[in-house]
Scaffold this motif. Sequence first.
Motif, PDB file in Angstrom:
ATOM      1  N   GLU A 153       0.812  -1.212   0.000  1.00 32.75           N
ATOM      2  CA  GLU A 153       0.000   0.000   0.000  1.00 32.75           C
ATOM      3  C   GLU A 153       0.848   1.265   0.000  1.00 32.75           C
ATOM      4  O   GLU A 153       0.519   2.240  -0.661  1.00 32.75           O
ATOM      5  CB  GLU A 153      -0.925   0.024   1.213  1.00 32.75           C
ATOM      6  CG  GLU A 153      -2.079  -0.932   1.108  1.00 32.75           C
ATOM      7  CD  GLU A 153      -3.024  -0.790   2.276  1.00 32.75           C
ATOM      8  OE1 GLU A 153      -3.082   0.299   2.877  1.00 32.75           O
ATOM      9  OE2 GLU A 153      -3.706  -1.779   2.579  1.00 32.75           O
ATOM     10  N   ASP A 154       1.927   1.244   0.757  1.00 30.83           N
ATOM     11  CA  ASP A 154       2.734   2.442   0.907  1.00 30.83           C
ATOM     12  C   ASP A 154       3.969   2.475   0.011  1.00 30.83           C
ATOM     13  O   ASP A 154       4.789   3.373   0.114  1.00 30.83           O
ATOM     14  CB  ASP A 154       3.149   2.629   2.368  1.00 30.83           C
ATOM     15  CG  ASP A 154       3.948   1.440   2.884  1.00 30.83           C
ATOM     16  OD1 ASP A 154       3.856   0.361   2.284  1.00 30.83           O
ATOM     17  OD2 ASP A 154       4.652   1.612   3.893  1.00 30.83           O
ATOM     18  N   GLY A 155       4.128   1.534  -0.882  1.00 32.11           N
ATOM     19  CA  GLY A 155       5.271   1.536  -1.787  1.00 32.11           C
ATOM     20  C   GLY A 155       5.451   0.213  -2.493  1.00 32.11           C
ATOM     21  O   GLY A 155       4.546  -0.625  -2.506  1.00 32.11           O
ATOM     22  N   VAL A 156       6.614   0.032  -3.076  1.00 27.95           N
ATOM     23  CA  VAL A 156       6.944  -1.209  -3.769  1.00 27.95           C
ATOM     24  C   VAL A 156       8.310  -1.693  -3.309  1.00 27.95           C
ATOM     25  O   VAL A 156       9.165  -0.900  -2.931  1.00 27.95           O
ATOM     26  CB  VAL A 156       6.949  -1.033  -5.308  1.00 27.95           C
ATOM     27  CG1 VAL A 156       5.591  -0.733  -5.846  1.00 27.95           C
ATOM     28  CG2 VAL A 156       7.926   0.036  -5.728  1.00 27.95           C
ATOM     29  N   VAL A 157       8.499  -3.005  -3.345  1.00 25.73           N
ATOM     30  CA  VAL A 157       9.795  -3.594  -3.040  1.00 25.73           C
ATOM     31  C   VAL A 157      10.420  -3.964  -4.377  1.00 25.73           C
ATOM     32  O   VAL A 157       9.834  -4.695  -5.170  1.00 25.73           O
ATOM     33  CB  VAL A 157       9.658  -4.835  -2.137  1.00 25.73           C
ATOM     34  CG1 VAL A 157      11.014  -5.486  -1.924  1.00 25.73           C
ATOM     35  CG2 VAL A 157       9.031  -4.453  -0.812  1.00 25.73           C
ATOM     36  N   PHE A 192      10.752   1.277  -2.057  1.00 28.03           N
ATOM     37  CA  PHE A 192      10.642   2.637  -2.575  1.00 28.03           C
ATOM     38  C   PHE A 192       9.184   3.044  -2.652  1.00 28.03           C
ATOM     39  O   PHE A 192       8.284   2.202  -2.675  1.00 28.03           O
ATOM     40  CB  PHE A 192      11.242   2.734  -3.987  1.00 28.03           C
ATOM     41  CG  PHE A 192      12.732   2.692  -4.025  1.00 28.03           C
ATOM     42  CD1 PHE A 192      13.467   3.849  -3.870  1.00 28.03           C
ATOM     43  CD2 PHE A 192      13.406   1.506  -4.222  1.00 28.03           C
ATOM     44  CE1 PHE A 192      14.841   3.822  -3.912  1.00 28.03           C
ATOM     45  CE2 PHE A 192      14.775   1.460  -4.267  1.00 28.03           C
ATOM     46  CZ  PHE A 192      15.500   2.631  -4.111  1.00 28.03           C
ATOM     47  N   GLU A 193       8.963   4.327  -2.765  1.00 30.68           N
ATOM     48  CA  GLU A 193       7.624   4.857  -3.033  1.00 30.68           C
ATOM     49  C   GLU A 193       7.299   4.620  -4.506  1.00 30.68           C
ATOM     50  O   GLU A 193       8.198   4.581  -5.354  1.00 30.68           O
ATOM     51  CB  GLU A 193       7.576   6.365  -2.752  1.00 30.68           C
ATOM     52  CG  GLU A 193       7.786   6.735  -1.311  1.00 30.68           C
ATOM     53  CD  GLU A 193       6.611   6.357  -0.438  1.00 30.68           C
ATOM     54  OE1 GLU A 193       5.461   6.401  -0.924  1.00 30.68           O
ATOM     55  OE2 GLU A 193       6.854   5.996   0.719  1.00 30.68           O
TER      56      GLU A 193
END
Length: 116
Positions: free
Chosen positions: A71-75, A85-86
């Motif tokens: 939800e708050d970013g990506v790996v 990171f976003e």
Amino acid sequence: MLTLFLQAAPQGNSTTMLMMMGVMVIGFYFLMIRPQMRKQKQEKKFQEELKVGSRVVLTSGLHGRIAQIQEDGVVIETLSGKLKFEKAAISREFTATRFGDKAVADKKEVTETEKK
């Protein structure tokens, strides 16, 4: 001081001046604001359509493959490991320039990555 401004004011041409200002505002909107809004909309759509296994390039120049979407970013999985990171850090332009249509991985490649 007020008399200087009153002397410099155009006499009788206020409608022409007002029309010219209106044309400048409309021109500014179509040449500057509207293209920027379109670009932002395309970038947001690209970031929403990201999938696990897609190859991406970040705005910092980092290349990698998406390992997880949260939800708050990506790996992002790189050669040195996994980094979080976003989504806003992923660049549509850099990704399209570097990978083009090959950015989205085949299902076979995704499963091999997930097994590791």
